[in-house]
Design an enzyme around this catalytic site. Structure first.
Site, PDB file in Angstrom:
ATOM      1  CE  LYS A 165      60.752  18.508  39.073  1.00  0.00           C
ATOM      2  NZ  LYS A 165      59.886  19.170  40.068  1.00  0.00           N
TER       3      LYS A 165
ATOM      4  CG  ASP B  26      50.991  15.767  53.479  1.00  0.00           C
ATOM      5  OD1 ASP B  26      51.658  16.510  52.725  1.00  0.00           O
ATOM      6  OD2 ASP B  26      50.906  14.532  53.309  1.00  0.00           O
TER       7      ASP B  26
ATOM      8  CG  HIS C 178      64.780  17.702  39.289  1.00  0.00           C
ATOM      9  ND1 HIS C 178      64.846  18.451  38.140  1.00  0.00           N
ATOM     10  CD2 HIS C 178      64.701  18.605  40.311  1.00  0.00           C
ATOM     11  CE1 HIS C 178      64.806  19.739  38.440  1.00  0.00           C
ATOM     12  NE2 HIS C 178      64.720  19.856  39.750  1.00  0.00           N
TER      13      HIS C 178
ATOM     14  N   GLY D 267      54.763  26.763  45.358  1.00  0.00           N
ATOM     15  CA  GLY D 267      55.956  26.206  44.729  1.00  0.00           C
ATOM     16  C   GLY D 267      55.700  24.914  43.991  1.00  0.00           C
TER      17      GLY D 267
ATOM     18  N   GLY E 111      59.523  22.526  36.264  1.00  0.00           N
ATOM     19  CA  GLY E 111      59.056  23.888  36.039  1.00  0.00           C
ATOM     20  C   GLY E 111      60.215  24.848  35.838  1.00  0.00           C
ATOM     21  CB  THR E 112      63.602  25.000  37.374  1.00  0.00           C
ATOM     22  OG1 THR E 112      63.070  25.121  38.690  1.00  0.00           O
ATOM     23  CG2 THR E 112      64.838  25.871  37.233  1.00  0.00           C
TER      24      THR E 112
ATOM     25  CB  THR F 134      56.328  22.660  39.068  1.00  0.00           C
ATOM     26  OG1 THR F 134      56.700  21.298  39.367  1.00  0.00           O
ATOM     27  CG2 THR F 134      57.293  23.612  39.745  1.00  0.00           C
TER      28      THR F 134
ATOM     29  CG  ASN G  95      64.231  26.787  41.710  1.00  0.00           C
ATOM     30  OD1 ASN G  95      64.547  27.297  42.771  1.00  0.00           O
ATOM     31  ND2 ASN G  95      64.845  25.723  41.212  1.00  0.00           N
ATOM     32  CG  PHE G  96      59.886  30.123  45.696  1.00  0.00           C
ATOM     33  CD1 PHE G  96      59.376  31.399  45.599  1.00  0.00           C
ATOM     34  CD2 PHE G  96      59.039  29.049  45.515  1.00  0.00           C
ATOM     35  CE1 PHE G  96      58.029  31.615  45.332  1.00  0.00           C
ATOM     36  CE2 PHE G  96      57.687  29.247  45.243  1.00  0.00           C
ATOM     37  CZ  PHE G  96      57.189  30.532  45.153  1.00  0.00           C
TER      38      PHE G  96
END
Length: 259
Positions: A151, A31, A147, A87, A157-158, A89, A114-115
């Protein structure tokens, strides 16, 4: 499996917990800001990200970083030849470039907005519902999502994938509109609206509205855990399918390839 995590914010920590609970080893957490990451790298230094992954001995990578960093990260990670699940987006316009990179480097990446297993079932339900409702011209359709206020991208993306599934089912909708309308919407325009507020993990609704009634299809996440666990399951399946030959290297995949 030995897994490296690129991006170690709230989602990265949750993925780590899920992966360990599922019997996997987290061999690197990478990170730009998280002080508890095993590898702290400078912002924009994708070479350092790839080097940390390579030295960790990881057999798979899960990338949940930031829309501003994801393309550089993927460009550095995919050529390593280690399966990557992404993941993050906000990079749909660059999918062609990443597809070409996978082919040229024989690398493999699976991306999804979205997983969550539930969300991926929701996509299928929405597409079928849009197909059924398209037969009745009285019903218009729109997409809305909400959301948390941390974010970084909008629409989600979903929501974009939900809208794409609506358009697959309803051929009269040919254009997505994300901004506010300042005139009457055209009949071919699909309005995709977003709200950012508080701590909402993720809510997505498709409206079918007529003069007589309204139908709403909603997926409401209770927490991020479904997303986190789904990303680990996706990596498991990606590695397994590459090993048994049902998927081949050198391609960019989506969750639809697992169903």
């Amino acid at each position: 499996m030995k897994i490296a995590l690129v991006g170690y914010g709230k989602m990265g920590h949750m993925i780590e917990n899920c992966a360990r609970a599922m019997g996997h080893d987290i061999v690197a957490t990478i990170d730009v800001a998280a002080k508890d990451a095993t590898n702290l790298v400078a912002a924009g230094d994708s070479k350092a990200v790839a080097e940390a992954v390579k030295l960790s001995g990881a057999e798979g990578v899960i990338e949940f970083s930031h829309p501003t960093a994801v393309i550089a990260n993927l460009k550095a990670l995919i050529p390593l030849g280690i399966p990557v699940v992404c993941g993050t987006t906000g990079w749909a316009k660059s999918e062609g470039e990443i597809t070409s990179l996978c082919a040229s480097s024989n690398g493999t990446c699976m991306r999804s907005s979205n997983f969550s297993i539930g969300v991926n079932m929701f996509y299928k339900i929405v597409e079928e519902a849009a197909k059924v409702m398209a037969e009745y011209s009285d019903y218009d359709v729109a997409v809305w999502e909400a959301h948390h206020n941390q974010k970084a991208d909008s629409p989600s993306g979903t929501a974009l994938e939900v809208a794409r599934r609506v358009m697959l089912g309803n051929k009269s909708k040919t254009e997505m509109v994300f901004d506010a309308f300042h005139e009457k919407p055209k009949s071919n325009e699909l309005h995709v609206s977003s709200t950012r507020v508080g701590f909402v993990p993720g809510t997505h609704t498709v409206f079918f509205d007529s003069p007589a009634d309204s139908i709403e299809l909603t997926h409401r996440a209770r927490s991020r855990e479904g997303f986190a666990k789904g990303s680990v399951v996706a990596l498991e399946k990606l590695v397994s399918k590459l090993a048994d030959g049902s998927l081949s290297r050198g391609k960019l995949y989506g969750m639809e390839d697992l169903f």
